[in-house]
Design a protein around this motif. Structure first.
Motif, PDB file in Angstrom:
ATOM      1  N   ALA D   9       5.905  59.670   7.615  1.00  0.00           N
ATOM      2  CA  ALA D   9       6.277  60.730   8.683  1.00  0.00           C
ATOM      3  C   ALA D   9       5.970  62.098   8.086  1.00  0.00           C
ATOM      4  O   ALA D   9       5.903  62.107   6.662  1.00  0.00           O
ATOM      5  CB  ALA D   9       7.732  60.400   9.257  1.00  0.00           C
ATOM      6  N   GLY D  10       6.022  63.071   8.801  1.00  0.00           N
ATOM      7  CA  GLY D  10       6.241  64.620   8.445  1.00  0.00           C
ATOM      8  C   GLY D  10       7.303  65.059   8.189  1.00  0.00           C
ATOM      9  O   GLY D  10       8.179  64.468   7.410  1.00  0.00           O
ATOM     10  N   ALA D  11       7.758  66.253   8.895  1.00  0.00           N
ATOM     11  CA  ALA D  11       8.869  66.768   8.996  1.00  0.00           C
ATOM     12  C   ALA D  11       9.456  66.815  10.260  1.00  0.00           C
ATOM     13  O   ALA D  11       8.983  66.834  11.460  1.00  0.00           O
ATOM     14  CB  ALA D  11       8.909  68.211   8.348  1.00  0.00           C
ATOM     15  N   ASP D  13      11.559  68.421  13.297  1.00  0.00           N
ATOM     16  CA  ASP D  13      11.495  69.583  13.740  1.00  0.00           C
ATOM     17  C   ASP D  13      12.171  70.905  13.342  1.00  0.00           C
ATOM     18  O   ASP D  13      11.873  71.806  12.993  1.00  0.00           O
ATOM     19  CB  ASP D  13      11.740  69.423  15.330  1.00  0.00           C
ATOM     20  CG  ASP D  13      10.570  68.810  16.268  1.00  0.00           C
ATOM     21  OD1 ASP D  13       9.598  68.762  15.317  1.00  0.00           O
ATOM     22  OD2 ASP D  13      10.820  68.521  17.169  1.00  0.00           O
ATOM     23  N   ALA D  16      10.938  71.967   9.950  1.00  0.00           N
ATOM     24  CA  ALA D  16       9.762  72.878  10.058  1.00  0.00           C
ATOM     25  C   ALA D  16      10.287  74.218  10.735  1.00  0.00           C
ATOM     26  O   ALA D  16      10.000  75.303  10.315  1.00  0.00           O
ATOM     27  CB  ALA D  16       8.935  72.424  10.953  1.00  0.00           C
ATOM     28  N   THR D 203      13.659  63.743   1.336  1.00  0.00           N
ATOM     29  CA  THR D 203      12.352  64.184   1.765  1.00  0.00           C
ATOM     30  C   THR D 203      11.820  63.066   2.627  1.00  0.00           C
ATOM     31  O   THR D 203      11.344  62.777   3.916  1.00  0.00           O
ATOM     32  CB  THR D 203      11.273  63.637   0.557  1.00  0.00           C
ATOM     33  OG1 THR D 203      11.526  64.888  -0.599  1.00  0.00           O
ATOM     34  CG2 THR D 203       9.672  63.786   1.004  1.00  0.00           C
ATOM     35  N   LYS D 204      12.448  61.677   2.102  1.00  0.00           N
ATOM     36  CA  LYS D 204      12.133  60.358   3.174  1.00  0.00           C
ATOM     37  C   LYS D 204      12.901  60.245   4.639  1.00  0.00           C
ATOM     38  O   LYS D 204      12.469  59.602   5.332  1.00  0.00           O
ATOM     39  CB  LYS D 204      12.567  59.230   2.403  1.00  0.00           C
ATOM     40  CG  LYS D 204      11.746  58.705   1.169  1.00  0.00           C
ATOM     41  CD  LYS D 204      12.247  57.470   0.478  1.00  0.00           C
ATOM     42  CE  LYS D 204      11.789  56.963  -0.738  1.00  0.00           C
ATOM     43  NZ  LYS D 204      10.309  56.929  -0.831  1.00  0.00           N
ATOM     44  N   GLY D 206      13.361  63.222   6.457  1.00  0.00           N
ATOM     45  CA  GLY D 206      12.721  64.124   7.629  1.00  0.00           C
ATOM     46  C   GLY D 206      12.519  65.663   6.844  1.00  0.00           C
ATOM     47  O   GLY D 206      12.185  66.410   7.459  1.00  0.00           O
ATOM     48  N   CYS D 207      12.664  65.462   5.559  1.00  0.00           N
ATOM     49  CA  CYS D 207      12.083  67.047   4.977  1.00  0.00           C
ATOM     50  C   CYS D 207      10.561  66.746   4.461  1.00  0.00           C
ATOM     51  O   CYS D 207      10.091  65.520   4.518  1.00  0.00           O
ATOM     52  CB  CYS D 207      13.112  67.147   4.043  1.00  0.00           C
ATOM     53  SG  CYS D 207      14.637  67.712   4.342  1.00  0.00           S
ATOM     54  N   TRP D 208      10.155  67.963   4.115  1.00  0.00           N
ATOM     55  CA  TRP D 208       8.732  67.703   3.640  1.00  0.00           C
ATOM     56  C   TRP D 208       8.649  67.477   2.010  1.00  0.00           C
ATOM     57  O   TRP D 208       8.057  66.663   1.576  1.00  0.00           O
ATOM     58  CB  TRP D 208       7.959  69.177   3.663  1.00  0.00           C
ATOM     59  CG  TRP D 208       7.423  69.725   4.805  1.00  0.00           C
ATOM     60  CD1 TRP D 208       7.532  70.677   5.768  1.00  0.00           C
ATOM     61  CD2 TRP D 208       6.094  68.851   5.373  1.00  0.00           C
ATOM     62  NE1 TRP D 208       6.756  70.739   6.701  1.00  0.00           N
ATOM     63  CE2 TRP D 208       5.836  69.442   6.482  1.00  0.00           C
ATOM     64  CE3 TRP D 208       5.604  67.763   4.978  1.00  0.00           C
ATOM     65  CZ2 TRP D 208       4.739  69.222   7.366  1.00  0.00           C
ATOM     66  CZ3 TRP D 208       4.545  67.199   5.835  1.00  0.00           C
ATOM     67  CH2 TRP D 208       3.988  68.094   7.053  1.00  0.00           C
ATOM     68  N   CYS D 209       9.735  68.173   1.565  1.00  0.00           N
ATOM     69  CA  CYS D 209       9.654  68.019   0.142  1.00  0.00           C
ATOM     70  C   CYS D 209      11.104  68.641  -0.393  1.00  0.00           C
ATOM     71  O   CYS D 209      11.183  69.734  -0.709  1.00  0.00           O
ATOM     72  CB  CYS D 209       8.551  68.834  -0.586  1.00  0.00           C
ATOM     73  SG  CYS D 209       8.625  69.473  -2.412  1.00  0.00           S
ATOM     74  N   PHE D 334      12.906  58.577  10.669  1.00  0.00           N
ATOM     75  CA  PHE D 334      13.435  59.511  11.754  1.00  0.00           C
ATOM     76  C   PHE D 334      12.481  59.494  12.973  1.00  0.00           C
ATOM     77  O   PHE D 334      12.876  60.029  13.898  1.00  0.00           O
ATOM     78  CB  PHE D 334      13.812  61.059  11.261  1.00  0.00           C
ATOM     79  CG  PHE D 334      12.723  61.883  10.946  1.00  0.00           C
ATOM     80  CD1 PHE D 334      12.096  62.586  11.714  1.00  0.00           C
ATOM     81  CD2 PHE D 334      12.002  61.354   9.645  1.00  0.00           C
ATOM     82  CE1 PHE D 334      10.854  63.433  11.590  1.00  0.00           C
ATOM     83  CE2 PHE D 334      10.642  62.117   9.613  1.00  0.00           C
ATOM     84  CZ  PHE D 334      10.326  63.295  10.386  1.00  0.00           C
ATOM     85  N   ALA D 335      11.080  59.212  12.456  1.00  0.00           N
ATOM     86  CA  ALA D 335      10.145  59.422  13.344  1.00  0.00           C
ATOM     87  C   ALA D 335       9.646  58.377  14.253  1.00  0.00           C
ATOM     88  O   ALA D 335       8.737  58.367  15.227  1.00  0.00           O
ATOM     89  CB  ALA D 335       8.888  60.165  12.749  1.00  0.00           C
TER      90      ALA D 335
END
Lengths: 349, 349, 349, 349
Positions: D9-11, D13, D16, D203-204, D206-209, D334-335
């Motif tokens: 997944a990415g990040a 909302d 971001a 990160t896992k 819902g964050c990017w990093c 989360f996604a």
């Protein structure tokens, strides 16, 4: 005429005899033998206090493990620009500390200038991680250029070092030669002058392979048994190092050997002082003599059997050298004879 | 009655005599002496091909530098679950390789099971960085439990190892004891069976401190001079190691010493086979014997002056041990006498 | 009036927008996403040849992994005395190479003097292990003092470097600023001038966190996937770096951002040239300006809201400074406004 | 149908959006911004005590630096046989600690068995350097196989750990998923149960990093600023991590995201429980589900667009697998949507 290095000699007779004497029988390995433990006690007496002592195989190992014991992340060790640590250990101190760095400090006669040291230490700001942090200061006694710090000079360096909360390490690869010159004692030269950790070398002064790492505060050495084993410096038959130190310290052998080596250097220096085309670089204070002479003469001496090495010319020295001249190092040892010295002096005539 | 370890012995007479014989005179340091170079040549003859050989001070150093020479980022070395590398070197192999890991492989009698090895190697996927990558396989000859690989067994392991493009290292801390048992030659036991790098130990078999790291493909050793110096394993008076190897290899001394040690182990084994309450663990194939006996008996033997260590019980062995029994290791050496053995056997009745 | 550093700015709008745009959906982790692979291709086009590119999180990581890839035992990297590698990375290059060292080379204007470099390289003798061995040369483009090497200057350094068989690394933390000033291309500035490995920085020029390590000979990067993962620099959601580079390189954003930053530095320089009590140190060639001014004025400017750092005075500069004056660094960025510059200029009057 | 990993997944909302919101303006770099400091304070509140917190870029970095902070020469970290530390970090923990080792401990359901831990700890003898010395214990919460330790189970492990004077580290890469399942608090799950150092992963979830290294005794973290910088993990624009944590912790976003991920895993588990040819491995306690199914079915699912990975079969599981069956991991995040789950369930019918 072997003046290339004090490690071109082999072992003193008493050292070889001691090895032979202790070669029989059985005793516990890895430092647990009676002889090992007897020697540990002997170091307490030698330094007039309880010390933690660890036998290792090379001077580079002693220095590298000393720094490992006081290691810090991002750490710097401040030492003289020409220190053996920096110049001649192929990165071993950096390797054993996983990347601690050596910060070169200036100073004449191969000795750290205390003001340069203070400026070097002030440069670091504990709140500014980018530069890293100082972790120790290291001095070499006798120095790489054959000079000797007085105990007072060491005490001044120790004061600066301790003012920044750091330990002072002494690389004593030629400790005996310095001690003989200073007419001092092991205790006076070290912890009484502020030294915290000592690499006590015996190899250059008549042993085969015998170096001791000495901590004047045993609490600082708590991790050393693991550091030494991990560094592949825990010998199984440690007896073979202990047997060398036994003979070395017994009956003042080490002092006699160093006295002889220094005397041979003095004899060489005296002869050279009288010579026309060879002159002495730094004061001859231990068993090393640095001389300037025409490169052509150096070549001729080698053809006639003399063995010695050229030496990189430090900045402070460049102006003293005229065209066609080189800087050379002459080292004497327990095994140097008067005949060798006189033969060499006759050649430079 | 000293059966604690072969490193409880000192040095064989011939070794001590050689050190004394070479202690005089001057010669170049750091491996450049005539004696050093003569010994390098001697190793070529010993192994029947041109090898690159490096003298170091401890077996742990030899093993660690061997692995340094074949190091890879994220690297794994596959070796037997009970290998000295894993169990007894305090993390030195990991330290000198800056974190390479040792992957334990199963196998009976202290030997790597070739199928387990193949599965272990297949586990790594060069496209999958997370696991890391294999970098070498290491075998111990003789093994930690006193057994000996046949040359054919080594060849099978070498085949698997080379199939994955990896080098095979042999930890030969007790190489001589294995060779005597195999009635083989150094060449047959190593490169002719697929070994690429050898830690050739002499300390346990009668030297004070003499280990050689041997590369059968000298090209693989190009960085070793720097690796060794950086590891504080380049001795200044390397003569003292060369002199030991000189005597060790001369006139088959090493074979005679190992033959004696093995014979003493056999005599011990034969006596124990006849005893009631002591039995033999693994086949006695070198100079180590593992026995089970009542803990109470072990205690009594120690009171009567016998020296030997208990040994951690491997899984394959647990079912063989009855309540109140322990596993113990008995090691013989060049210095073990028939009297010691017989005295011990008399005590266990 | 923020002139403290170009990393005091956040991210350019286009960068933030790209991160938002790519935050949805699912795609493979650890560099395997379409976006990652698309960006790798984009780097090939950017440099006009096939390169191996690795995204990492910090400039220190890019530099340290570059040196890890060319590491040698006892290795030395030659770089300018004031290089970021030496001064500002807390020993990371030494740590990641397990103790490789950084040899400082002299040179005016923050640039390596080619003759000093050649002398530095000649100093090492491959037969003499004690000093260690050179393993790479590293240049910083733009330099730490805001100057820029011409491509010809880089080519001369590359020639010396390659003559010793070594790779040339370029720390391009401010690569874009240098490129804009040189009016050159990425290919011309790097491999066409002899650069072998590049740390291509984007963070200082408008990204949040985007650094790329570029090898112009992909064969040299074979171990990099393992080196990067072992260094904890393989991000799971690598998309977040790729998304930044996507916007950064798209439609010449990076050139526009650097052009603006440089213009702001020029505007500052022009204003200062007209001022009485502030003068410019080195030529302003990128987005950094070094100025001397009375310390009292610097203090006043800070009180009025200006943010900038003092800078250690290099030797070549000491004579230019009069009593009470200091050396200061002013850095502009993509986010610097004309208003900020003019406000600052008004204050120094 | 993306069940390959929660890092596909990415990040979220909100993450971001927060990055966009904080991308403008200027603020001090390297952790000194107001936002950074505000977040440090936020961690104190989160854990109900003063903690030392350090932001880093990857979970591997957090784990490796945690172990660096408690490193010892010859050190061992005891952790579960299948821990991420051992299996999936390419030797980073060993590299950053310069060779500390990871000792695998057995235990069912991916959890350390307390008795096996105690035996593992007793194995080391502080007087016996050859084995090395224990330096920490590490648990993973939630575990690698998706199970969750109760706080009482952690407390028992902590008790054994502290009895040997060692610190307890928790790898909390999926801390939020575990917390939601336990209905516990950050404080209860960590220091109140005996945890000393936490890798707090975001990160896992819902964050990017965004990863935080948390020390519950700030005194233990004194060297961390230098350790982090030397490890190339001190980001210049640390704001970009702080901005993620700001949104993550604000208004319980992190709890909502983890609650959703867990619910999706439960929905998947419930559907699979009703299926004929797929069965559940370990209890589904976080956002990971391990299932056995015919390899043929797995292949078919992939053809139909499902993404998930096979998983190495642990010993305790081998007997449960019939011929032709495989073990697979399904991860939600989360996604993950209900539609994806239901579509997958429809396919396995």
């Amino acid at each position: 005429m072997f003046f290339a290095s004090d490690n071109w000699a082999g072992a003193a007779d008493e050292i070889a005899a001691s090895l032979q004497r202790h070669s029989g029988g059985f005793s516990p390995a890895y430092g647990a033998s009676d002889l090992d433990q007897q020697l540990e006690q002997r170091f307490n007496e030698l330094f007039e206090r309880e010390v933690a002592v660890f036998f290792v195989g090379t001077g580079t190992a002693a220095n590298s493990l000393a720094l490992s014991a006081v290691n810090r992340p991002g750490g710097f060790v401040l030492c003289h620009r020409e220190a053996h640590l920096i110049e001649d250990e192929c990165g071993a101190p950096e390797f054993f500390t996983s990347g601690a760095r050596l910060a070169p400090i200036d100073g004449s006669f191969g000795k750290i200038d205390p003001n340069a040291l203070r400026r070097g230490l002030q440069r670091f700001d504990p709140e500014f991680v980018h530069h890293g942090q100082p972790m120790a200061v290291s001095v070499t006694q006798a120095t790489e250029v054959g000079t000797v710090y007085t105990n007072d000079e060491i005490a001044v360096i120790a004061e600066h070092t301790h003012a920044f909360g750091l330990p002072l390490h002494m690389d004593g690869a030629r400790f005996a030669n310095a001690m003989v010159r200073l007419e001092s004692t092991p205790a006076e030269m070290t912890w009484k002058s502020g030294v915290d950790v000592l690499s006590f070398g015996a190899t250059k002064n008549g042993c085969w392979c015998a170096e001791a790492l000495v901590f004047f505060d045993p609490a600082r050495a708590k991790q050393l048994p693991f550091i030494r084993k991990r560094a592949a410096q825990l010998f199984s038959k440690t007896r073979f190092i202990a047997a060398q130190f036994h003979a070395y310290l017994d009956d003042d052998l080490w002092i006699r050997l160093a006295t002889h080596a220094n005397a041979m250097a003095d004899r060489l220096a005296a002869g050279i002082a009288a010579a026309n085309n060879v002159s002495i670089g730094w004061p001859c204070e231990s068993n090393e003599l640095f001389v300037t002479m025409p490169k052509e003469l150096a070549g001729r001496l080698k053809e006639q059997g003399a063995r010695f090495y050229p030496w990189p010319v430090p900045e402070e020295f460049e102006s003293k050298l005229t065209e066609g001249q080189g800087l050379y190092r002459l080292v004497t040892s327990f095994a140097t004879t008067e005949e060798q010295v006189d033969q060499f002096l006759a050649l430079i005539g």
